[in-house]
Design a protein around this motif. Sequence first.
Motif, PDB file in Angstrom:
ATOM      1  N   GLY A 192      13.123   8.566   7.340  1.00 46.59           N
ATOM      2  CA  GLY A 192      11.919   8.453   8.140  1.00 46.59           C
ATOM      3  C   GLY A 192      10.630   8.325   7.360  1.00 46.59           C
ATOM      4  O   GLY A 192       9.546   8.354   7.947  1.00 46.59           O
ATOM      5  N   SER A 193      10.709   8.155   6.027  1.00 42.97           N
ATOM      6  CA  SER A 193       9.486   8.077   5.220  1.00 42.97           C
ATOM      7  C   SER A 193       8.934   6.655   5.137  1.00 42.97           C
ATOM      8  O   SER A 193       7.821   6.459   4.652  1.00 42.97           O
ATOM      9  CB  SER A 193       9.762   8.595   3.804  1.00 42.97           C
ATOM     10  OG  SER A 193      10.703   7.755   3.151  1.00 42.97           O
ATOM     11  N   ALA A 203       8.088 -12.787   8.667  1.00 42.30           N
ATOM     12  CA  ALA A 203       7.772 -11.902   7.546  1.00 42.30           C
ATOM     13  C   ALA A 203       8.255 -10.481   7.811  1.00 42.30           C
ATOM     14  O   ALA A 203       8.341 -10.038   8.953  1.00 42.30           O
ATOM     15  CB  ALA A 203       6.263 -11.890   7.295  1.00 42.30           C
ATOM     16  N   LEU A 204       8.554  -9.772   6.735  1.00 41.94           N
ATOM     17  CA  LEU A 204       8.858  -8.351   6.799  1.00 41.94           C
ATOM     18  C   LEU A 204       7.612  -7.564   6.406  1.00 41.94           C
ATOM     19  O   LEU A 204       6.946  -7.903   5.425  1.00 41.94           O
ATOM     20  CB  LEU A 204      10.003  -8.002   5.850  1.00 41.94           C
ATOM     21  CG  LEU A 204      11.364  -8.626   6.169  1.00 41.94           C
ATOM     22  CD1 LEU A 204      12.355  -8.332   5.054  1.00 41.94           C
ATOM     23  CD2 LEU A 204      11.901  -8.116   7.495  1.00 41.94           C
ATOM     24  N   HIS A 205       7.304  -6.531   7.168  1.00 48.52           N
ATOM     25  CA  HIS A 205       6.196  -5.625   6.857  1.00 48.52           C
ATOM     26  C   HIS A 205       6.781  -4.252   6.561  1.00 48.52           C
ATOM     27  O   HIS A 205       7.635  -3.771   7.309  1.00 48.52           O
ATOM     28  CB  HIS A 205       5.229  -5.494   8.039  1.00 48.52           C
ATOM     29  CG  HIS A 205       4.516  -6.765   8.391  1.00 48.52           C
ATOM     30  ND1 HIS A 205       3.164  -6.938   8.204  1.00 48.52           N
ATOM     31  CD2 HIS A 205       4.970  -7.928   8.916  1.00 48.52           C
ATOM     32  CE1 HIS A 205       2.812  -8.150   8.606  1.00 48.52           C
ATOM     33  NE2 HIS A 205       3.888  -8.760   9.047  1.00 48.52           N
ATOM     34  N   LEU A 206       6.326  -3.631   5.490  1.00 48.03           N
ATOM     35  CA  LEU A 206       6.837  -2.319   5.093  1.00 48.03           C
ATOM     36  C   LEU A 206       5.677  -1.349   4.924  1.00 48.03           C
ATOM     37  O   LEU A 206       4.684  -1.669   4.259  1.00 48.03           O
ATOM     38  CB  LEU A 206       7.613  -2.448   3.777  1.00 48.03           C
ATOM     39  CG  LEU A 206       8.229  -1.164   3.216  1.00 48.03           C
ATOM     40  CD1 LEU A 206       9.340  -0.656   4.132  1.00 48.03           C
ATOM     41  CD2 LEU A 206       8.772  -1.412   1.813  1.00 48.03           C
ATOM     42  N   TRP A 207       5.797  -0.177   5.536  1.00 53.50           N
ATOM     43  CA  TRP A 207       4.806   0.878   5.370  1.00 53.50           C
ATOM     44  C   TRP A 207       5.502   2.145   4.873  1.00 53.50           C
ATOM     45  O   TRP A 207       6.623   2.451   5.296  1.00 53.50           O
ATOM     46  CB  TRP A 207       4.094   1.190   6.684  1.00 53.50           C
ATOM     47  CG  TRP A 207       3.134   0.135   7.130  1.00 53.50           C
ATOM     48  CD1 TRP A 207       1.810   0.020   6.798  1.00 53.50           C
ATOM     49  CD2 TRP A 207       3.414  -0.956   8.002  1.00 53.50           C
ATOM     50  NE1 TRP A 207       1.266  -1.081   7.406  1.00 53.50           N
ATOM     51  CE2 TRP A 207       2.223  -1.698   8.151  1.00 53.50           C
ATOM     52  CE3 TRP A 207       4.558  -1.393   8.655  1.00 53.50           C
ATOM     53  CZ2 TRP A 207       2.147  -2.839   8.933  1.00 53.50           C
ATOM     54  CZ3 TRP A 207       4.499  -2.527   9.435  1.00 53.50           C
ATOM     55  CH2 TRP A 207       3.293  -3.240   9.569  1.00 53.50           C
ATOM     56  N   ALA A 212       1.376  13.602   0.762  1.00 49.63           N
ATOM     57  CA  ALA A 212       0.294  14.576   0.884  1.00 49.63           C
ATOM     58  C   ALA A 212      -0.331  14.578   2.270  1.00 49.63           C
ATOM     59  O   ALA A 212      -0.796  15.610   2.759  1.00 49.63           O
ATOM     60  CB  ALA A 212      -0.782  14.285  -0.169  1.00 49.63           C
ATOM     61  N   ASN A 213      -0.340  13.426   2.919  1.00 44.14           N
ATOM     62  CA  ASN A 213      -0.918  13.320   4.265  1.00 44.14           C
ATOM     63  C   ASN A 213       0.064  12.545   5.131  1.00 44.14           C
ATOM     64  O   ASN A 213       0.107  11.328   5.114  1.00 44.14           O
ATOM     65  CB  ASN A 213      -2.266  12.599   4.208  1.00 44.14           C
ATOM     66  CG  ASN A 213      -2.945  12.547   5.568  1.00 44.14           C
ATOM     67  OD1 ASN A 213      -2.409  13.040   6.568  1.00 44.14           O
ATOM     68  ND2 ASN A 213      -4.113  11.946   5.621  1.00 44.14           N
ATOM     69  N   LYS A 214       0.865  13.275   5.879  1.00 38.93           N
ATOM     70  CA  LYS A 214       1.971  12.645   6.591  1.00 38.93           C
ATOM     71  C   LYS A 214       1.534  11.741   7.734  1.00 38.93           C
ATOM     72  O   LYS A 214       2.334  11.012   8.293  1.00 38.93           O
ATOM     73  CB  LYS A 214       2.920  13.724   7.119  1.00 38.93           C
ATOM     74  CG  LYS A 214       3.632  14.461   5.999  1.00 38.93           C
ATOM     75  CD  LYS A 214       4.745  15.338   6.519  1.00 38.93           C
ATOM     76  CE  LYS A 214       5.513  15.970   5.365  1.00 38.93           C
ATOM     77  NZ  LYS A 214       6.642  16.808   5.839  1.00 38.93           N
ATOM     78  N   LYS A 215       0.252  11.804   8.094  1.00 40.45           N
ATOM     79  CA  LYS A 215      -0.233  10.910   9.139  1.00 40.45           C
ATOM     80  C   LYS A 215      -0.828   9.626   8.576  1.00 40.45           C
ATOM     81  O   LYS A 215      -1.297   8.779   9.327  1.00 40.45           O
ATOM     82  CB  LYS A 215      -1.270  11.634  10.005  1.00 40.45           C
ATOM     83  CG  LYS A 215      -0.659  12.692  10.912  1.00 40.45           C
ATOM     84  CD  LYS A 215      -1.629  13.133  11.993  1.00 40.45           C
ATOM     85  CE  LYS A 215      -0.952  14.091  12.975  1.00 40.45           C
ATOM     86  NZ  LYS A 215      -1.865  14.491  14.066  1.00 40.45           N
ATOM     87  N   GLU A 216      -0.797   9.487   7.259  1.00 41.31           N
ATOM     88  CA  GLU A 216      -1.345   8.290   6.624  1.00 41.31           C
ATOM     89  C   GLU A 216      -0.202   7.455   6.053  1.00 41.31           C
ATOM     90  O   GLU A 216       0.651   7.970   5.322  1.00 41.31           O
ATOM     91  CB  GLU A 216      -2.332   8.669   5.517  1.00 41.31           C
ATOM     92  CG  GLU A 216      -3.064   7.465   4.932  1.00 41.31           C
ATOM     93  CD  GLU A 216      -4.126   7.860   3.933  1.00 41.31           C
ATOM     94  OE1 GLU A 216      -4.618   6.981   3.213  1.00 41.31           O
ATOM     95  OE2 GLU A 216      -4.462   9.059   3.871  1.00 41.31           O
ATOM     96  N   TRP A 217      -0.197   6.184   6.397  1.00 42.72           N
ATOM     97  CA  TRP A 217       0.847   5.260   5.946  1.00 42.72           C
ATOM     98  C   TRP A 217       0.183   4.098   5.219  1.00 42.72           C
ATOM     99  O   TRP A 217      -0.861   3.596   5.652  1.00 42.72           O
ATOM    100  CB  TRP A 217       1.652   4.731   7.137  1.00 42.72           C
ATOM    101  CG  TRP A 217       2.435   5.804   7.853  1.00 42.72           C
ATOM    102  CD1 TRP A 217       1.936   6.829   8.593  1.00 42.72           C
ATOM    103  CD2 TRP A 217       3.852   5.948   7.875  1.00 42.72           C
ATOM    104  NE1 TRP A 217       2.950   7.608   9.091  1.00 42.72           N
ATOM    105  CE2 TRP A 217       4.140   7.085   8.671  1.00 42.72           C
ATOM    106  CE3 TRP A 217       4.904   5.235   7.324  1.00 42.72           C
ATOM    107  CZ2 TRP A 217       5.441   7.513   8.916  1.00 42.72           C
ATOM    108  CZ3 TRP A 217       6.208   5.650   7.558  1.00 42.72           C
ATOM    109  CH2 TRP A 217       6.471   6.787   8.348  1.00 42.72           C
ATOM    110  N   THR A 218       0.783   3.658   4.127  1.00 41.57           N
ATOM    111  CA  THR A 218       0.216   2.556   3.352  1.00 41.57           C
ATOM    112  C   THR A 218       1.190   1.387   3.310  1.00 41.57           C
ATOM    113  O   THR A 218       2.410   1.591   3.235  1.00 41.57           O
ATOM    114  CB  THR A 218      -0.085   2.993   1.906  1.00 41.57           C
ATOM    115  OG1 THR A 218       1.133   3.458   1.294  1.00 41.57           O
ATOM    116  CG2 THR A 218      -1.123   4.098   1.884  1.00 41.57           C
TER     117      THR A 218
END
Length: 668
Positions: A192-193, A203-207, A212-218
């Motif tokens: 789930g990470s 296209a494939l998108h990956l986040w 440190a901040n589980k509500k922030e995805w890059t």
Amino acid sequence: MDVCLSFLPGSDIPILACGGDDCNIHLYIQQNGQFQETLILYGHEDWIRGIEWAVCGKDIFLASCAQDCLIRIWRLQAKSTLSVEIKDDDSIKLKENTFTMKNKNTETTYAVILESVLAGHENWVYAVHWQPSFLKDGIIQQPMRLLSASMDKTMILWAPDEESGVWLEQVRVGEVGGNTLGFFDCQFSPNGSMILAHAFHGALHLWKQIPANKKEWTPEVVISGHFNSVEDIKWDPEGEFIITVGSDQTTRLFAPWKRKHQTEVTWHEIARPQVHGYDLHCLAMTGRFQFVSGADEKVLRVFTAPKNFVENFSNISGISVEKLCSNETIELPEGAAVPALGLSNKAIFQGDMTTQPADKEGIFNSVSNQYRQIYFQPLILTEPPTEDHLLQNTLWPEVQKLYGHGYEIFCVACNSSKTIVASACKASKKEHAAIILWSTSSWKQLQSLSFHNLTVTQMAFSPDDKFLLAVSRDRNWSLWKNQDKNPSLLEPVFNLFAYTDKNTAVHSRIIWSCDWTPDSKYFITGSRDKKVIIWGECGSAGATESNGLGVMEPCSSILDVGDSVTAVSISHVLAPDESYIIAVGLECGKINLYTWKQREQRPALTDWTKCVETDSSQSHTLAVKRLCWRNRVGRAGHNDQDNSEWLQLASCGTDHSVKILNVNRCTL
């Protein structure tokens, strides 16, 4: 539209959920070896696009999504016949859908309750997926988290609130700008990470979740490519990257990248210079950072790299900006964007990105200021860009349009000195099959070469720029010689030097491809008739100038490759025994490598040597469209530029893929 299978709580009885275009969810239970419809769940108001079960404790949950932009979560649980529920008359009771099942002499009643309705998307919701359970410290973790993908260009991560249990939106990720239509599907990684999405443009998108901040995805680097047939492929003159065009109406640039502290080199899309409104067919490099492309329109378009690309390519490839293009970057535009009602990539300079203030009354000065849509934002990249950046920030400005053809552009070529571009369009008559020559300095027409009766399928200038070769659907080839008749005009004049006709033609079907040997002595043709032939001035006593061939004649034996030939390419580097290295692409997707050396006896019976035939993992699954050798030894992105052992061959095919093969020339 979707189905999903699970087991009834506390049993081994399969239950099947089906969502369709009747806006309902149908539940089927397996009894006596057959699935029988047991229950219908109502609520959605449009076609149901996605459906998935999840096991949580003693209950199972069903998530469904539909074109009504809503997601519904249902709970299926076993009801105890001994328990008695006492509730106040004023309490709100959710409607239960119940059914009874017999299993091993026991009878169990099950209830399906609508747990929640999730409203957050603004367009069709195409997919829902539960986070899978995973092991942590030897214990099975069952997080209740749901991922949804929508055509509104977003994915939402949903989870129940720890205190109230109400399902809430936790994270929303997606695209900004671009020419896409949203997401078709999504998936969680096992723990789930990370979350992955599949977008409209293939296209494939990956986040990735930040610990440190589980509500922030890059967003993360992920492979990408064309989502339709790849029609043409070219190396840049220095062999550092490749550019491709395809029927998905995009031009894409791929380059090697080496991660920090790693030795492995991987290839990634680092720019999408052109996103077009027509299917693209061909391109030619007219400089280190300039190309011309042709599509299903009557116009050729010329593009030049912006300053932001040159700087980012320098960062990703490790090549200094000075080595790439001296001081020219100072005058280059920052990037490009497509105006709101425009069709061409407009150059954006530093001043265009500054916000212009409104006048004293707070009203914009002009309509153009009111509707400013500059999506481009310059970025400093040290790794390949994510799909969002590719869509929005990597366009190249269009510097020229070339008008002159009457139908869709089909092929284009540029000479070695980058001074002349030749182009041809689809044609069913001789007047439309003419080749047009353009000057790259003025972008004016130099000459129109008329000979073929049907579409010219490919053209190639000889490396010494003395000849232009063209092959056609009319099963013939034509050879044009640069006469240099009027040097004062500094404009070359090409005259017809040799050709085949119905009397001298060797090929009996469409000639799809052609190429030159690096010494400009010979050229090769490959046809749908499965034949590959090398031509040249072989010095035969029987050669005459009266039959159109002139001094040209077949210099090789006819090579039958066993399948339609769709692409040929000759390496700029010779094999160790001084023979030519030739790649042949077939309609079945295979690529064969041959060496050829002219023998004293003509026609030679042993002049062709088959070296390599690609296996299923290396071959394309559909027809090979184009082959292109790197014009220098070594492998791009590796520190073996002085190693004469390796060559690289780029190929593209109808199967949407681009392949780069490393070829060890010492083993040929």
